[in-house]
Design an enzyme around this catalytic site. Sequence first.
Site, PDB file in Angstrom:
ATOM      1  CG  ASP A  98      79.245  27.882  46.621  1.00 44.28           C
ATOM      2  OD1 ASP A  98      78.209  27.204  46.757  1.00 44.28           O
ATOM      3  OD2 ASP A  98      80.348  27.539  47.090  1.00 44.28           O
ATOM      4  CD  GLU A 130      74.838  26.947  53.579  1.00 45.52           C
ATOM      5  OE1 GLU A 130      75.821  26.899  54.343  1.00 45.52           O
ATOM      6  OE2 GLU A 130      74.530  26.003  52.822  1.00 45.52           O
TER       7      GLU A 130
END
Length: 589
Positions: free
Chosen positions: A79, A255
């Site tokens: 991430d 997302e």
Amino acid sequence: MNRTRKNLKKITFGAFLTLLVGLYSFSPKGKDIDPKPTKSTNIPIFTKVVYHGNDKVYNDYPLEADEFYSPILQGCYPDPAITRKGDDYYLVCSSFAMFPGVPIFHSKDLVNWTQIGHVLDRVSQLDVHDTGISQGVYAPGITYNPKNDTFYMITTAFAGGAGNIVVKTKDPAEGWSDPYHLKFNGIDPSLFFDDDGKAYIVHNDAPDPGKELYNGHRVIKIWEYDVEKDQVIEGTDKIIVDGGVDISDKPIWIEAPHIYKKDGKYYLMCAEGGTGDWHSEVIFMSDSPKGPYIPAPSNPILTQRYFPKERENKVDWAGHADLVLGPDDKYYGVFLAVRPNEENRVNTGRETFILPVDWSGTYPVFENGLVPMEPKLKMPEGVENKMGQEGYFPNGNFTYTEDFSSDLLDYRWIGLRGPREAFMEQTKNGLEINPFETNIKELKPTSTLFYRQQHRTFSFTTTLNYKPKSEKDLAGVVALQNEQSNYVFGVTKKDKDYILVLEKNSFSRRERSAKSEVLASTKIDISSPIELKISAEGDKYTFSYSTDGATFENLGGTVSGDILSTDVAGGFTGALLGLYATKANDMAL
């Protein structure tokens, strides 16, 4: 729907349940951990660790003078998010229940990176003392605001009642503020600072009540952000993406949003498809930061989902990206992806990759991000590859040796659910680990110092000086995916004998039950320090020991690394290799 998408929906549904638990069932705030607990009288001493990585891909593809390897951060560094101030680049990654949280890296050229610390390095910032390893801190965003010369890190913390938080600093190398708690639900927030001084937060959230159309249906919301109060402005929230690029296709898990401004237009980039084999990156454009956002006609702009499963040097699951303008005035994108082993298992976890981005047209596209990825890239012009030298983070094949003699422990060493300082001390004799009365299977801080597995083929060797007093005492090494899926290889005592034992802890999803099994044990002479080694060649792991410092003997044969992979054990982390001690050993010898 093909088989991979069916499997992915199972994965993302599990992730969805985890997120719901995190969002609506935060644990009560825990007490700070005493950094100086009562010392044990038989403390294990680790005098040396050698990690050696030797992946075939790096032997087959040696670097030329103008090349570097991607991933730039091997092992569990998922991430990624990136920002720039002048010539300085800063990159952060998810850390879940690892402590300290949110590793932060610095670079001048996007090739050579140094870790300068962690953003959340105090219990007052991050309380993960009773959470599963794949909860904790998810998907941080980092943004520099030139209007007030301040860096912001924003994230979702599924622990300690934190929720969505933001911390800030003038200098990322000098520490960060305590959290400001933000008044919205959802995950994956990021900040955008516009030229006019206004600020916005975008994030993933559930659809409005009663409007969920299918499993995995999510939305992207935007809020105006008050920079003076460090809080979203009530009533300004708005859904700017519903479902994804084309809701008629029932896209899942839109997302990780980021907003960029270029040539007077606003661009919203998001991940779509869930963090598995249908993962991708998509882009939208608008005349206003609050939309409406129109998807690009050629989405996705990054994915590896369309290629043969058995391709050579496979990179997969690419997505969750962030863009930055590079030192050569070209754009680059950092993103997560995985390098599965020969059994298609993901033991190294989701790693940080980088690609140049072509933004010469209306929309950005990752260069060679829509073909099978190669292990090497051309460096920006004028850059010299120093990775692994002069304090720069290594990649490719390398050997890392730690004797614990430095005043500052290398930032690559981490704890789980609590500070390292609560159980370890660097002394002239080596690293002492004061054993807690908790073991590796408990949802509590453990007295374990971890290093990420960074290669498919590796060895991790340590020297241990230890004399357990009872069967409750154990010290050694662990290979851990999570609290229910791990191998423990250590020294304990039974009656008057000292025993070296290999235990497998695993969890059956089908039966919803945990199982502990001693795979092998042997009496051992501990009159001198012993060496313990964890080795792997892809999915095949071995555990061995030496009492003479030269000859290693295997214990337990060859075992599968399946339980160290996310596709078997679940969760979002890669395998961790740990120096472990406990006063709560419960092995049945």
